[in-house]
Design an enzyme around this catalytic site. Structure first.
Site, mmCIF file in Angstrom:
data_model
loop_
_atom_site.group_PDB
_atom_site.id
_atom_site.type_symbol
_atom_site.label_atom_id
_atom_site.label_comp_id
_atom_site.label_asym_id
_atom_site.label_seq_id
_atom_site.Cartn_x
_atom_site.Cartn_y
_atom_site.Cartn_z
ATOM 1 N N ASN A 9 0.863 -1.184 0.000
ATOM 2 C CA ASN A 9 0.000 0.000 0.000
ATOM 3 C C ASN A 9 0.900 1.235 0.000
ATOM 4 O O ASN A 9 1.540 1.528 1.001
ATOM 5 C CB ASN A 9 -0.889 -0.042 1.256
ATOM 6 N N LYS A 11 0.021 4.262 -0.120
ATOM 7 C CA LYS A 11 -0.631 5.410 0.523
ATOM 8 C C LYS A 11 -0.521 6.659 -0.376
ATOM 9 O O LYS A 11 -0.469 6.524 -1.589
ATOM 10 C CB LYS A 11 -0.030 5.660 1.908
ATOM 11 N N HIS A 96 -9.495 0.827 4.845
ATOM 12 C CA HIS A 96 -8.204 0.967 5.542
ATOM 13 C C HIS A 96 -8.412 1.852 6.777
ATOM 14 O O HIS A 96 -9.207 2.794 6.753
ATOM 15 C CB HIS A 96 -7.179 1.592 4.590
ATOM 16 N N GLU A 98 -6.772 4.205 7.978
ATOM 17 C CA GLU A 98 -6.559 5.643 7.760
ATOM 18 C C GLU A 98 -7.804 6.272 7.143
ATOM 19 O O GLU A 98 -8.119 7.433 7.402
ATOM 20 C CB GLU A 98 -5.310 5.862 6.884
ATOM 21 N N GLU A 168 -5.389 -5.529 10.349
ATOM 22 C CA GLU A 168 -4.382 -4.496 10.591
ATOM 23 C C GLU A 168 -4.668 -3.813 11.919
ATOM 24 O O GLU A 168 -5.463 -2.845 11.964
ATOM 25 C CB GLU A 168 -4.415 -3.460 9.467
ATOM 26 N N GLY A 174 2.278 1.803 10.828
ATOM 27 C CA GLY A 174 3.193 2.950 10.726
ATOM 28 C C GLY A 174 3.867 3.298 12.038
ATOM 29 O O GLY A 174 4.464 4.367 12.172
ATOM 30 N N SER A 214 3.392 -2.580 10.219
ATOM 31 C CA SER A 214 4.855 -2.562 10.365
ATOM 32 C C SER A 214 5.523 -3.865 9.930
ATOM 33 O O SER A 214 6.477 -4.330 10.569
ATOM 34 C CB SER A 214 5.248 -2.185 11.798
HETATM 35 C C1 PEP Z 1 -0.750 -0.173 5.802
HETATM 36 O O1 PEP Z 1 -0.690 0.939 5.322
HETATM 37 O O2 PEP Z 1 -1.690 -0.923 5.502
HETATM 38 C C2 PEP Z 1 0.286 -0.584 6.745
HETATM 39 C C3 PEP Z 1 0.183 -1.760 7.307
HETATM 40 O O3 PEP Z 1 1.321 0.303 6.978
HETATM 41 P P1 PEP Z 1 2.751 -0.019 7.670
HETATM 42 O O4 PEP Z 1 3.255 -1.303 7.054
HETATM 43 O O5 PEP Z 1 3.587 1.145 7.364
HETATM 44 O O6 PEP Z 1 2.485 -0.214 9.127
#
Ligand code: PEP
Length: 251
Positions: A9, A11, A96, A98, A168, A174, A214
């Protein structure tokens, strides 16, 4: 046998030319990755250029969001699922955290968007996950169950192969703080049980459930060793072709 999925992703990062350059750099690095499906999700403006450059490769392209509306119309600023398919996408990320956090995405909109993705003959990567307070309160499973029953309330048995779930935990996105493989496994097994209750054991066993939060080259193998973890949705570490390729080539 569930084929793993490793999805990146991107973003709101990268211009069109940066996106194409990263996709082109990634292509040879994952060309032999037959053990999993590889997906990248650039920003809307780069979807068509990236998909064109990846034609004939083993990398698929996803949009990071789409409209809940299934047909074109007067919905300024929205992009319909059939339009991202037209741009070369096979998948759309829906719900997601976010988007839930910053753009008022709710289980109701997730449900409509997942339906729009399925209607456009695409696959929805539907994100669920609890935040830190909810985990500390011991209600993580209830939260995730609610996101599944609400966000996929209209999902029928015949559409199950159009869905990939991404677990997630918000506290791991992040933040550099990954769920342990055991914590992730526990929730993945729970999600599979929820699908078994709602649909059938065999449907639940076919469902791919990705972990996100992460994920990095040095923790992917431990996560993938868990029986109910079928891949990863990777944010930060997918922005660089080399690090994403290391994650894809975890085997
Ligand atoms: C994501 O954006 O779905 C995500 C898991 O981000 P990160 O790997 O940076 O934690």
């Amino acid at each position: 046998m569930r084929k793993p999925v490793i999805a990146g992703n991107w973003k709101m990062y990268k211009t069109v030319s940066d996106s194409v350059a990263t996709a082109v750099a990634l292509k040879p690095l994952v060309a032999n990755a037959n053990h999993c499906e590889v997906i990248i999700a650039p920003v809307f403006t780069a979807l068509k250029s990236v998909a064109d450059r990846l034609e004939g490769s083993n990398i698929k392209v996803a949009a990071q969001n789409c409209a809940a509306e299934q047909r074109e119309g007067a919905f300024t600023g929205e992009v319909a699922a059939f339009m991202v398919r037209d741009a070369g996408c096979s998948h759309v990320i829906v719900g997601h955290s976010e988007r839930r956090q910053y753009f008022n995405e709710t289980d109701t909109s997730v449900n409509r968007k997942a339906q729009a993705v399925i209607a456009a003959d695409l696959t929805a990567i539907v994100c669920v996950g609890e935040d830190l307070t909810q985990r500390e309160q011991g209600i993580a499973e209830n939260v995730v169950r609610g996101q599944i029953t609400g966000g996929l309330r209209e999902l029928t048995a015949s559409d199950l192969d159009r869905i990939i779930v991404a677990y997630e935990p918000v506290w791991a996105i992040g933040t550099g703080r990954t769920a342990t493989p055991e914590q992730a496994q526990e929730m993945h097994a729970f999600i599979r049980r929820v699908f078994a209750e709602r649909h059938s054991q065999s449907a639940a066993e076919s469902l791919r459930i990705l972990y996100g939060g992460s994920v990095k080259p040095d923790n992917i193998a431990g996560l993938m060793a868990q029986p109910d973890i079928d891949g990863a949705l990777v944010g930060g570490a997918s922005l660089n072709a080399e690090s994403f390729a290391q994650i894809v080539n975890y085997k």
